[in-house]
Design an enzyme around this catalytic site. Structure first.
Site, PDB file in Angstrom:
ATOM      1  NE  ARG A 214       4.880 -17.271  -1.686  1.00 16.35           N
ATOM      2  CZ  ARG A 214       5.814 -17.342  -2.624  1.00 16.35           C
ATOM      3  NH1 ARG A 214       6.844 -18.155  -2.476  1.00 16.35           N
ATOM      4  NH2 ARG A 214       5.739 -16.580  -3.695  1.00 16.35           N
TER       5      ARG A 214
ATOM      6  CD  GLN B 228      -3.945  -3.030  -8.185  1.00 12.28           C
ATOM      7  OE1 GLN B 228      -2.916  -3.234  -7.542  1.00 12.28           O
ATOM      8  NE2 GLN B 228      -4.227  -3.670  -9.299  1.00 12.28           N
TER       9      GLN B 228
ATOM     10  CE  LYS C 204      18.923  13.239  28.700  1.00 11.99           C
ATOM     11  NZ  LYS C 204      17.783  13.708  29.446  1.00 11.99           N
TER      12      LYS C 204
END
Ligand code: UD1
Ligand code: CA
Length: 527
Positions: free
Chosen positions: A28, A90, A366
């Site tokens: 969904r 699984q 930066k």
């Protein structure tokens, strides 16, 4: 609950393990990404139950994965590091009971312990609920499960109780009778019980049910006949799983509310509904957060710091008393105590502002370290730069740190003054107390205390503005008599050009558009 004293062999030292079921597809969600990798406040869903289990001391924590196992495993590795979470695959989802059965061998070492079973898509589970669950199992050696009463029970397994109120089983929606479907109390799918009980009980499961699956819920009836069952009731919002994107958004709002209410004990939120504070964040006493502030990752806010509207801080440390004006963005950065930043400053990774630094509007940093009390108040780019203390970086200063191939460093030492509109062509070093004149392009190191200046000499052309104006007026007059103003609709060809266009003329060396005479230059100076 039904209490079987003989089975109560657990105690406060009994080890706890956890199994997190996360093999399902999550149809969904309508996503190419596995459901449990969708993020809630910056973390994949599956991380929430795992973190909770770890915080309760569960070891090992075993995740049962199927759909997109590699991607989920990589996310767990990134979040928790190597070896922290054991993974069992699984491949085919044959039911919750099958998933737990596959996980049991990973717990083989713990003989006498307890196992917690959680879902990877139930992120809002509360620690207190699990503590109660585990505590019950420790005391009674029973199976304990979490129940809730949602507004609409459709789709969930219903809790079956006998006339005395003891839990005797769980029936799935698809297997339930009309009467059973009327039961409002549902199974949240969260359990705790003795490890050996789970080992035995899951081996005995069959698939004789409406979905042909191994139902983990079948162990409840078995426990009711042996070790006993105890139910811990929780609020539905805390235990509801995420199945679609609407539920994801609702869960995020719920979690955000929970986190923000917690911080409100000592932090002022201007608008707690709009502030996003991720679970890994820490905020000091008397800090103040504006509207739409977003604090992400491992961000730390110091005492009394003020983070104004719209700031987004990711893995960033803000010192005590620092002030971030609106709309600053910082990633992997440090902002020193008492610093004043913004509005609209952008600190990219590796920015480190010392105490009392001022970083103003439209300044981008930066990999840049700025020392105590230095200022860069307007419109600058400072990259790969080390700036000392008490440096003034003028408006429009740019470190030219990149030549298209490599990055180069700039060093500006203590007390230097960088005039406005300076370009610093890296690698370059500006000495202590050096002064860079406005508009300079610095191409080599500047010694301590020196002035560096690179400017093109100024030219003045007196009367220039009037001459240009006259020329255009004359052109307009000769263009279509009777029309007032310049011809707007005439084609480019039809409109006569001015005799000399100022730009073209100015470029011509042989015929300067305006002669600069000594006399007019003087007049110019006087005006
Ligand atoms: C299960 C319970 C139901 C309960 C509901 C709560 C069973 C049989 N039913 O419903 O009583 O009300 O949870 O949400 O247990 N999963 C696996 N492998 C599988 C099947 C499921 O890992 O083979 C995982 C899913 O990824 C999910 C969780 O187990 O995280 C629950 O599975 P889901 O299919 O949502 O639950 P139901 O079986 O419908
Ligand atoms: Ca310039």
């Amino acid at each position: 609950m039904l209490y079987f004293p003989a089975m109560a062999t657990l105690n406060s030292k009994s080890p706890l393990a956890a199994i997190v079921l996360a093999a399902g597809k999550g149809t969904r969600m309508r996503s190419s990404r596995a459901k449990v990798l969708h993020e809630l406040l910056g973390r994949p869903l599956v991380c929430y139950p795992i973190e909770l289990a770890r915080s309760l001391g569960a070891e090992p924590v075993v995740a049962v994965l199927g759909h997109q196992r590699e991607a989920v495993e990589a996310a767990l590795l990134a979040r928790f590091g190597a070896g922290a979470v054991a993974v069992v695959e699984q491949a085919e989802q044959r039911g919750t009971g099958h998933a737990v059965r596959l996980a049991m061998p990973a717990l083989a070492k713990m003989e006498d312990g307890m196992v917690l079973v959680l879902y990877g898509d139930v992120p809002l589970l509360r620690r207190e609920t699990l503590e109660e669950l585990v505590g019950t199992v420790r005391r009674y050696g029973c199976l304990a499960l979490v129940t809730a009463t949602p507004p609409d029970a459709t789709g969930y397994g219903r809790i079956l109780r006998d006339e005395r109120g003891h839990v005797i089983g769980v029936v799935e929606q698809k297997d339930a009778s009309e009467d059973e479907r009327a039961i409002a109390e549902i199974n949240a799918g969260i359990y705790c019980g003795p490890a050996d009980f789970f080992r035995e009980a899951t081996l005995g499961l069959g698939t004789g049910n409406a979905q042909g699956e191994y139902y983990l819920t079948d162990v409840v009836a078995r426990a009711a006949r042996s070790i006993g069952v105890s139910a811990v009731e929780a609020a539905f919002v805390d235990v509801c799983g995420i199945n679609d994107r609407q539920q994801l958004a609702e869960a995020e709002a719920t979690l955000r509310g929970r986190i923000n209410r917690g911080w409100q004990a000592h932090v002022t939120f201007r608008d707690p509904a709009s502030a996003v504070v991720e679970p890994g964040v820490e905020i000091g006493v008397d800090a103040e957060l504006g509207c739409n502030v977003s604090l992400r990752g491992r961000t730390r806010i110091g005492h009394g710091a003020r983070i104004d509207d719209g700031c987004i801080l990711i893995n960033t440390e803000v010192g005590a008393g620092a002030q971030l004006k609106p709309y600053c963005i910082a990633t992997d950065s440090v902002i020193g105590p008492g610093a004043i930043v913004g509005p609209f400053a952008h600190m990219r990774p590796g920015s480190q502002l010392g105490p009392d630094v001022h970083l103003g509007n439209f300044v981008e940093t930066k990999k840049t370290v700025i020392g105590r009390g230095s200022k860069a108040n307007h419109l600058s780019y400072l990259g790969d730069t080390v700036i000392g203390e008490k440096v003034n970086v003028g408006a429009g200063t740019i470190t030219c740190n990149y030549d298209g191939y490599k990055k180069f460093p700039t060093v500006i030492e203590d007390g230097a003054f960088i005039g406005s509109d300076t370009q610093l062509i890296a690698p370059v070093r500006i000495g202590k107390r050096a002064v860079i004149g406005a508009g300079t392009t610095v191409t080599r190191d500047v010694p301590d205390g020196a002035l560096a200046l690179s400017r093109v000499g100024q030219i003045d052309k007196p009367g220039y503005a009037d001459k240009v104006k006259e020329r255009y007026a004359a052109a307009a007059a000769s263009n279509g008599a009777g029309k007032a103003g310049p011809a707007k609709t005439a084609s480019a060809k039809a409109a006569p050009k001015p005799a000399k266009r100022p730009a073209a003329a100015a470029k011509s060396k042989s015929k300067p558009a305006v002669k600069v005479s000594a006399k007019s230059a003087k007049a110019n100076r006087r005006s």
